[in-house]
Design a protein around this motif. Structure first.
Motif, short mmCIF file in Angstrom:
data_model
loop_
_atom_site.label_atom_id
_atom_site.label_comp_id
_atom_site.label_asym_id
_atom_site.label_seq_id
_atom_site.Cartn_x
_atom_site.Cartn_y
_atom_site.Cartn_z
N LYS A 125 43.29 -41.64 -20.27
CA LYS A 125 43.76 -42.83 -20.96
C LYS A 125 44.36 -42.44 -22.31
N PRO A 126 45.58 -42.86 -22.60
CA PRO A 126 46.18 -42.52 -23.90
C PRO A 126 45.53 -43.32 -25.02
N SER A 127 45.34 -42.67 -26.17
CA SER A 127 44.78 -43.35 -27.34
C SER A 127 45.91 -43.86 -28.22
N LEU A 128 46.67 -44.79 -27.67
CA LEU A 128 47.86 -45.27 -28.34
C LEU A 128 47.54 -46.44 -29.25
N LEU A 129 48.16 -46.47 -30.42
CA LEU A 129 48.08 -47.61 -31.31
C LEU A 129 49.20 -47.53 -32.33
N ASP A 130 49.55 -48.66 -32.91
CA ASP A 130 50.55 -48.74 -33.99
C ASP A 130 49.78 -48.72 -35.31
N ARG A 147 50.88 -64.12 -23.61
CA ARG A 147 50.32 -65.48 -23.56
C ARG A 147 49.98 -66.02 -24.95
N SER A 148 50.27 -65.26 -26.00
CA SER A 148 49.95 -65.73 -27.36
C SER A 148 51.14 -65.58 -28.29
N PRO A 149 52.27 -66.19 -27.95
CA PRO A 149 53.45 -66.03 -28.82
C PRO A 149 53.27 -66.63 -30.20
N MET A 150 52.32 -67.56 -30.36
CA MET A 150 52.10 -68.21 -31.64
C MET A 150 51.19 -67.42 -32.57
N ALA A 151 50.68 -66.29 -32.12
CA ALA A 151 49.70 -65.53 -32.91
C ALA A 151 50.31 -65.02 -34.22
N ARG A 152 49.49 -64.93 -35.23
CA ARG A 152 49.91 -64.38 -36.52
C ARG A 152 50.30 -62.92 -36.40
N LEU A 153 49.58 -62.21 -35.52
CA LEU A 153 49.80 -60.77 -35.41
C LEU A 153 49.41 -60.33 -34.01
N HIS A 154 50.21 -59.46 -33.42
CA HIS A 154 49.88 -58.82 -32.16
C HIS A 154 49.63 -57.34 -32.44
N VAL A 155 48.50 -56.86 -32.00
CA VAL A 155 48.16 -55.45 -32.17
C VAL A 155 48.07 -54.84 -30.78
N ARG A 156 49.05 -54.03 -30.45
CA ARG A 156 49.14 -53.44 -29.11
C ARG A 156 48.58 -52.02 -29.16
N GLY A 157 47.68 -51.71 -28.25
CA GLY A 157 47.14 -50.36 -28.19
C GLY A 157 45.81 -50.33 -27.46
N ARG A 158 45.31 -49.13 -27.24
CA ARG A 158 44.00 -48.98 -26.61
C ARG A 158 42.96 -49.62 -27.52
N ILE A 159 42.18 -50.53 -26.96
CA ILE A 159 41.31 -51.37 -27.79
C ILE A 159 40.30 -50.54 -28.57
N SER A 160 39.71 -49.54 -27.92
CA SER A 160 38.72 -48.73 -28.64
C SER A 160 39.35 -47.99 -29.81
N SER A 161 40.58 -47.49 -29.63
CA SER A 161 41.25 -46.77 -30.72
C SER A 161 41.55 -47.70 -31.89
N VAL A 162 42.04 -48.92 -31.60
CA VAL A 162 42.35 -49.89 -32.64
C VAL A 162 41.09 -50.25 -33.43
#
Length: 602
Positions: A206-211, A330-345
């Motif tokens: 699993k890649p440990s990807l995050l912004d 499904r959450s276009p109204m969100a203040r912020l989207h954080v895309r990445g492996r949840i554990s890494s974030v």
């Protein structure tokens, strides 16, 4: 192949080996232990290879009683172990029977490899028995709608590249099943004279990807907030530890989605219950209490996990953290989207915020403790002595008698609703060692990262799912007792899979909520003011049905009957046990959210 690990790019030989053997060797290389399925002529070469594999300690066949059950077992195995679940079916009706279980894995984002057979290539279009290629009942076309990768292997030289592609796709978000269909003559064909020994361990990692910049932006949002709420979703298994640390660092009250409930101890001092289907008013309350930021972590935001797309969540206070783009859309109204492996974030957030303990301590003084019973809709019925047994009391007895290591599976229908709202884990570990001076006498057993103590379905939810997944979970981890909570309607559909648990000598307690009805249908009709029709089931003694199969069974009519059971012995027994529990069918499950989304709420 398993002995040549991480030898990417080298070639090896498989002299005298057929394609089916090559497929099984690849499964062995990635740690697959079992292949769940029902044999048939079109997949006979794979079963021959599995028989040879079992003799050398590799993957072996587990024979289900129905192909849908095989797919459910593969899913249960994945949920418990984190390893890839594999299921197999023959051509034609074997493949179509498998589809329900594969579709369930697809809609619930569970990795799986499904293998189906086909008649030989030269027979395509000639009316071969159970033909299911493009010239027959096109099962490949059917699987296209419920898989992440789907292909027919039409030449031996395709096997390796397509199999590796399928395996890689199951290990990348959005997660889900892959399907490969093999004509029987391809399975019997000699394997390629040389084959590339892929470095599967690195390919499937699993890649440990995050912004990083977005995570730092989120950390600043959290620092500015005075009141934070967290919604922990069902895909947070490996990240739960970090999420609990984050909650403690920020003194954020947290709730779970129904499928996330099993990932935490309900006695955690910051926990406020389940948000969504069959949830708790205490969970709704913290989202109505105007938090500055709501962190939705690993939440699909479907009907049951968003409380029917409730605007207390879907607003500009929302920060949505997920690895799955389909969830984030499904959450276009969100203040912020954080895309990445949840554990890494979450681990990075904890590292950034670790120095903010003073502010956390200030917030801590404002948080009041709340008992589990204080979250329940009808706490008086949780310990009711009434006869027939209240379903609430049944959940209490299971909570009280089952050890902390128990895995509960709740089936579609009323079983899910009662378990989500009333079932509790006993004496389970709740948090990381960093707890800022708090002590918790209820600390207990440590769970596996990939598993939770309660497993339920949120999206595609077939009846009988829990029966198969409980068997698959027990096969993956036979040291932990498993409890399957199912209704009499679901058991009449798929109860034959109990004999797989018997054959495999697996510790599974099947608990049937017996009210001689399709309970959610019955109560849904009543709540909607609809016609009372088509919900009745026959009055069956399921204890005797189990005994006819050589499986111990018990009839439970009143609460005191539970005290006559030796739960310790039942949950140590190498084999299944069945409880036929006569519940009060007039008790209405917590299903108002479902009525709302059906447009029949009164």
């Amino acid at each position: 192949m398993a002995d040549n690990k991480a030898a990417g790019g080298q070639t090896d030989t498989l002299q005298g080996t057929d394609v089916a053997e090559l497929v099984v060797r690849y499964l062995e290389a990635i740690g697959v232990e079992y292949v769940f399925g029902v044999p048939g002529g079109a997949v006979e070469p794979v079963y021959n290879a599995l028989a040879r594999s079992a003799r050398r300690g590799g993957p072996r066949a587990v024979v289900a009683r129905h192909e849908a059950g095989a797919a459910f077992m593969a899913e249960g195995y994945t949920r418990e172990t984190g390893r890839l679940g594999v299921c197999i079916a023959t051509s034609g009706p074997g493949a179509t029977n498998l589809i329900t279980g594969v579709a369930c894995a697809y809609d619930n984002s569970i990795p799986m490899l499904a293998i189906t057979g086909q008649p030989s290539l030269p027979s395509f279009g000639r009316g071969a028995l159970q033909e299911s290629a493009c010239t027959g009942v096109n099962t490949l076309g059917m699987f296209r709608h419920c898989t992440r990768y789907n292909s027919l292997v039409s030449h031996p030289d395709q096997v390796e590249s397509k199999l590796v592609s399928a395996l890689m796709r199951t290990h990348r978000a959005p997660y889900g099943p892959a399907h490969l269909s093999f004509p029987v003559d391809i399975l019997r064909a000699p394997a390629p004279s040389s084959w590339l020994n892929y470095d599967l361990r690195s390919l499937l990692e699993k890649p440990s990807l995050l912004d990083i910049n977005v995570v730092r932006q989120l950390a600043e949002e959290i620092r500015r907030a005075d009141k934070i709420a967290i919604i922990l979703g069902g895909t947070c298994g490996e990240a739960t530890e970090a999420i609990l640390q984050l909650a403690e660092l920020t003194n954020a009250l947290f709730v779970t989605t129904p499928d996330g409930k099993g990932l935490v101890n309900p006695r955690h001092h910051l926990y406020r219950g389940v948000f969504g289907f069959a949830g708790h008013y205490t969970a709704n309350a913290i989202l109505l209490d105007d938090p500055d930021v709501v962190l939705a972590i690993g939440v699909s935001l479907g009907e049951w996990t968003s409380a029917a797309w409730c605007d207390t969540v879907l607003n500009n206070r929302l920060v949505h953290i997920d690895v799955d783009d389909e969830h984030l859309m499904r959450s276009p109204m969100a203040r912020l989207h954080v895309r990445g492996r949840i554990s890494s974030v979450c681990e990075m957030l904890v590292d950034i915020l670790r120095g903010d303990q003073a502010k956390a301590a200030e917030r801590a003084g404002k948080i009041s403790l709340r008992s589990i019973e204080g979250m329940l809709r009808e706490p008086n019925k949780y310990e009711s002595d009434a006869v027939p047994i209240k379903p609430q009391r049944l959940m209490h007895e299971l909570s009280r008698h089952c050890p902390p290591s128990t895995r509960f599976y709740a089936d579609a229908g009323n079983s899910t609703a009662w378990a989500i709202h009333y079932l509790q884990a006993r004496d389970r570990r709740i948090s990381h060692q960093h707890d800022f001076g708090r002590t918790h006498p209820e600390l207990g057993e440590r769970r596996h990262d990939h598993s939770g103590w309660l497993r339920v379905l949120m999206d595609f939810a077939p009846m009988g799912w829990a029966i198969g997944t409980a068997v698959g979970g027990a096969r993956g981890n036979p040291e932990c007792p498993v409890v399957c909570i199912t209704g009499d309607g679901s058991y009449l559909m798929s109860g034959q899979e109990i004999t797989v648990a018997a054959s495999e000598k697996l510790t599974v307690l099947f608990v049937i909520l017996n009210d001689a009805a399709l309970g959610m249908v019955k109560h849904g009709q009543r709540l909607a003011g609809a016609e009372a029709t088509a919900f009745e089931l026959p009055d069956i003694d399921y204890r005797r049905l189990a005994e006819s199969m050589g499986i111990p069974g018990f009839l439970i009519r009143r609460p005191e009957d539970f005290d006559s059971l030796d739960f310790d012995a039942i949950l140590r027994r190498r084999g299944p046990t069945l409880l036929d529990v006569r519940i009060d069918g007039e008790e209405v499950p917590p299903m108002s959210l479902r009525m709302k989304t059906l447009g029949t709420e009164q």
